[in-house]
Design a protein around this motif. Structure first.
Motif, PDB file in Angstrom:
ATOM      1  N   VAL A 235      -4.901   8.310   1.560  1.00 36.74           N
ATOM      2  CA  VAL A 235      -6.255   8.419   1.010  1.00 36.74           C
ATOM      3  C   VAL A 235      -7.036   9.415   1.867  1.00 36.74           C
ATOM      4  O   VAL A 235      -7.149   9.254   3.080  1.00 36.74           O
ATOM      5  CB  VAL A 235      -6.936   7.034   0.979  1.00 36.74           C
ATOM      6  CG1 VAL A 235      -8.410   7.186   0.627  1.00 36.74           C
ATOM      7  CG2 VAL A 235      -6.248   6.125  -0.013  1.00 36.74           C
ATOM      8  N   PRO A 272     -12.569  -2.335   3.274  1.00 32.15           N
ATOM      9  CA  PRO A 272     -12.316  -3.635   3.907  1.00 32.15           C
ATOM     10  C   PRO A 272     -12.119  -3.557   5.419  1.00 32.15           C
ATOM     11  O   PRO A 272     -12.194  -4.564   6.089  1.00 32.15           O
ATOM     12  CB  PRO A 272     -11.034  -4.132   3.217  1.00 32.15           C
ATOM     13  CG  PRO A 272     -10.415  -2.945   2.594  1.00 32.15           C
ATOM     14  CD  PRO A 272     -11.495  -1.935   2.362  1.00 32.15           C
ATOM     15  N   VAL A 273     -11.855  -2.349   5.953  1.00 34.40           N
ATOM     16  CA  VAL A 273     -11.711  -2.259   7.412  1.00 34.40           C
ATOM     17  C   VAL A 273     -12.914  -1.557   8.049  1.00 34.40           C
ATOM     18  O   VAL A 273     -12.917  -1.279   9.248  1.00 34.40           O
ATOM     19  CB  VAL A 273     -10.388  -1.563   7.825  1.00 34.40           C
ATOM     20  CG1 VAL A 273      -9.201  -2.406   7.436  1.00 34.40           C
ATOM     21  CG2 VAL A 273     -10.280  -0.177   7.225  1.00 34.40           C
ATOM     22  N   ILE A 275     -14.362   1.525   7.756  1.00 33.63           N
ATOM     23  CA  ILE A 275     -14.369   2.896   8.278  1.00 33.63           C
ATOM     24  C   ILE A 275     -15.013   3.852   7.258  1.00 33.63           C
ATOM     25  O   ILE A 275     -15.195   3.494   6.097  1.00 33.63           O
ATOM     26  CB  ILE A 275     -12.945   3.387   8.621  1.00 33.63           C
ATOM     27  CG1 ILE A 275     -12.032   3.353   7.382  1.00 33.63           C
ATOM     28  CG2 ILE A 275     -12.353   2.589   9.759  1.00 33.63           C
ATOM     29  CD1 ILE A 275     -10.684   4.007   7.592  1.00 33.63           C
ATOM     30  N   CYS A 285      -7.075   2.793   8.297  1.00 36.57           N
ATOM     31  CA  CYS A 285      -7.061   2.845   6.824  1.00 36.57           C
ATOM     32  C   CYS A 285      -5.794   2.195   6.271  1.00 36.57           C
ATOM     33  O   CYS A 285      -4.681   2.520   6.679  1.00 36.57           O
ATOM     34  CB  CYS A 285      -7.144   4.298   6.363  1.00 36.57           C
ATOM     35  SG  CYS A 285      -6.995   4.463   4.580  1.00 36.57           S
ATOM     36  N   CYS A 288      -5.907   1.302   0.608  1.00 39.35           N
ATOM     37  CA  CYS A 288      -6.137   0.372  -0.508  1.00 39.35           C
ATOM     38  C   CYS A 288      -6.750   1.046  -1.729  1.00 39.35           C
ATOM     39  O   CYS A 288      -6.720   0.502  -2.830  1.00 39.35           O
ATOM     40  CB  CYS A 288      -7.025  -0.785  -0.062  1.00 39.35           C
ATOM     41  SG  CYS A 288      -8.697  -0.267   0.334  1.00 39.35           S
ATOM     42  N   GLY A 289      -7.367   2.216  -1.546  1.00 44.00           N
ATOM     43  CA  GLY A 289      -7.901   2.963  -2.689  1.00 44.00           C
ATOM     44  C   GLY A 289      -9.275   2.500  -3.165  1.00 44.00           C
ATOM     45  O   GLY A 289      -9.798   3.034  -4.147  1.00 44.00           O
ATOM     46  N   CYS A 291     -12.154   2.980  -1.777  1.00 50.00           N
ATOM     47  CA  CYS A 291     -13.143   4.061  -1.637  1.00 50.00           C
ATOM     48  C   CYS A 291     -12.950   5.088  -2.759  1.00 50.00           C
ATOM     49  O   CYS A 291     -13.918   5.746  -3.167  1.00 50.00           O
ATOM     50  CB  CYS A 291     -13.035   4.710  -0.262  1.00 50.00           C
ATOM     51  SG  CYS A 291     -11.375   5.246   0.158  1.00 50.00           S
TER      52      CYS A 291
HETATM   53  S1  SF4 Z   1      -8.359   3.437   1.439  1.00 49.56           S
HETATM   54 FE1  SF4 Z   1     -10.538   3.756   1.684  1.00 49.56          FE
HETATM   55  S2  SF4 Z   1     -11.410   1.710   1.420  1.00 49.56           S
HETATM   56 FE2  SF4 Z   1      -9.223   1.408   1.790  1.00 49.56          FE
HETATM   57  S3  SF4 Z   1      -9.082   1.149   3.999  1.00 49.56           S
HETATM   58 FE3  SF4 Z   1      -8.793   3.337   3.626  1.00 49.56          FE
HETATM   59  S4  SF4 Z   1     -10.825   4.194   3.853  1.00 49.56           S
HETATM   60 FE4  SF4 Z   1     -11.104   2.018   3.615  1.00 49.56          FE
END
Ligand code: SF4
Ligand code: SF4
Length: 458
Positions: A235, A272-273, A275, A285, A288-289, A291
């Motif tokens: 991501v 969820p983490v 950042i 990261c 998880c998608g 964002c």
């Molecule tokens: S994919 Fe996006 S929402 Fe998921 S942990 Fe990484 S930065 Fe955070």
């Protein structure tokens, strides 16, 4: 018109508060749907497997006392360790390969820590409201309303934790026995202790410490990045397109000095983490998608193309291709090894040990006698009866019962003596023990050595 969030979300909070708790904004979208569907599927599997019956019994059970795994009609003993080792090898390589292709998607979509945290956060939202309402409640002074909500949340979490622990225990104790004795307070203290232990672990991991398990405790999170390379899809925020970030009117021309990022911070609030993916790829990261869903939603509202944040990879090269081949070859070899193990496996295990105290005896007729211990395991869920035969010694006789009976899953030792009326030519002569199960058309053989000793030839 300036871009504005829904009324309850007018104020944009930072995701983390000073206590380190992350208040995750609820997000819908394509990737969140995938996460939900996978969570339901995995949860259904976890709950459903102990309910599967086969011949009136639980189809899958780990019998810790007997050190066996019962799987439909098969019982796996420690002697079948190879298959569990191969299974773990296969699972590990599939996981490594998926990580190489799509980064930490295991963490973001299917890890039990993620699935249970999703469930606990869902409960929290139903009771305390959205992320901002939850934060306001945490900061509010003590009141009956706050007490009632906190009590309801923690009691619900505890109920889910106990249910989780009970389901987990039903992989070890027959389900019907576990539930009837547990709720009638007739189970052993060990059962209550284990259920309490697993319930407390679930409550702490999914309810209280959540993403901290992924950030600070999980060893897998630490070395996953070693599997990434330039064609791993991670991501990523497209800084070329997004910068310079800044707020602007939703309907109207985009200011010439601004990129596509409207700086709504939704991508941070749903993470969820906790950042900000706009700062670049970070080890926290979990791919998880969420964002991506959040940003796509904003892009649609402004009439911009989706994908400002997206799963992206660098360039493939020859080294990357050879990596694919190595993973594929390892997975194929492991599958072939498992298949070979399945073909070679018998339902009966026979091991023969020579008696160590007396290597041989000469009986009153002058025949040479050797004693052996036969370790026999019936790896099925039906009783078995075997005919024992010996081959390799001329005119040999068995001095023991030639019919061996074993109960389902039973392991027994039989002491048998073999009598050679004529002294074999060699000091050691190969002798084959054969177990014949005519009813199930099975024949198992094991070689040993017959020792003739320093006796004169007859
Ligand atoms: S994919 Fe996006 S929402 Fe998921 S942990 Fe990484 S930065 Fe955070
Ligand atoms: S969600 Fe998209 S537009 Fe909003 S701050 Fe994040 S990157 Fe920028």
């Amino acid at each position: 018109m300036a871009f504005s969030l829904p009324p309850e979300d007018q104020i944009i909070f930072s995701t983390k508060d000073s206590s380190g708790k992350i208040y995750i904004r609820e997000q819908s979208g394509f990737y969140q749907r995938i996460r939900r569907v996978l969570s339901w599927l995995l949860m259904a599997l976890f709950i459903g497997i102990p309910f599967i019956r086969y011949n009136g019994e639980q189809a899958f059970r780990i019998n810790a006392g007997q050190q066996t795994i019962e799987l439909f009609s098969v019982i796996l003993f420690p002697q079948d360790l190879l298959i569990t080792a191969l299974l773990f090898t296969l699972a590990a390589f599939v996981l490594f390969y998926v990580t190489r292709l799509y980064g930490r998607v295991w963490c973001g979509y299917t890890c039990p820590q993620t699935v249970w945290t999703l469930m606990f956060v869902w409960i929290e939202r139903r009771i305390e409201g959205n992320n901002n309402q939850s934060r306001v409640l945490d900061k509010a002074p003590f009141s009956l309303n706050k007490l009632a909500k906190k009590l309801a949340k923690h009691l619900s979490w505890l109920a889910v934790s106990v249910a989780t622990a009970l389901v987990f225990m039903s992989y070890f104790i027959p389900q019907s026995e576990l539930y009837s004795t547990f709720f009638a307070l007739q189970a052993s203290w060990q059962v209550y202790a284990w259920v309490s232990f697993f319930a407390i672990c679930t409550y702490f991991n999914a309810g209280l410490i959540r993403e901290k398990v992924c950030l600070h405790m999980c060893p897998y999170a630490r070395f996953q990045s070693a599997m990434f390379n330039t064609d791993t899809k991670l991501v990523t925020y497209d800084a070329m397109r997004g910068e310079t970030r800044g707020p602007r009117k939703r309907h109207g021309d985009k200011p010439a000095n601004l990129g596509d990022c409207v700086d709504c911070k939704l991508c941070v609030q749903v993470c969820p983490v906790g950042i900000d993916i706009r700062d670049g790829i970070q080890y926290e990261c979990i791919n998880c998608g969420l964002c991506i869903d959040a940003c796509d939603q904003t892009m649609s509202q402004f009439g911009y193309a989706k994908g400002l944040i997206n799963y992206t990879a660098g360039q493939s090269n020859r080294a990357n291709l050879s990596g694919h081949l190595i993973y594929a070859a390892t997975i194929v070899v492991t599958v072939i090894a498992m298949w070979g193990w399945g073909l070679a496996r018998t339902s009966t295990e026979l091991t023969v040990y020579r008696e160590r105290n007396a290597l041989y005896r000469v009986n009153s007729d002058g025949a040479i006698e050797n004693t052996f211990t036969l370790n026999v395991i019936n790896k099925t869920k039906t009783a078995r009866q075997y005919q024992l035969q010996v081959e390799g010694i001329a005119h040999s006789q068995l001095i023991s019962n030639a019919t061996l009976s074993l109960q389902p899953g039973e392991q027994r030792q039989f002491v048998v003596s073999v009598n050679a009326p004529e002294k074999p030519a060699a000091l050691f002569t190969p002798v084959k023990f054969i177990l014949l199960d005519k009813q199930n058309a099975e024949r198992v053989a094991e070689l040993s050595q017959f020792y003739s000793g320093n006796t004169a030839a007859r």
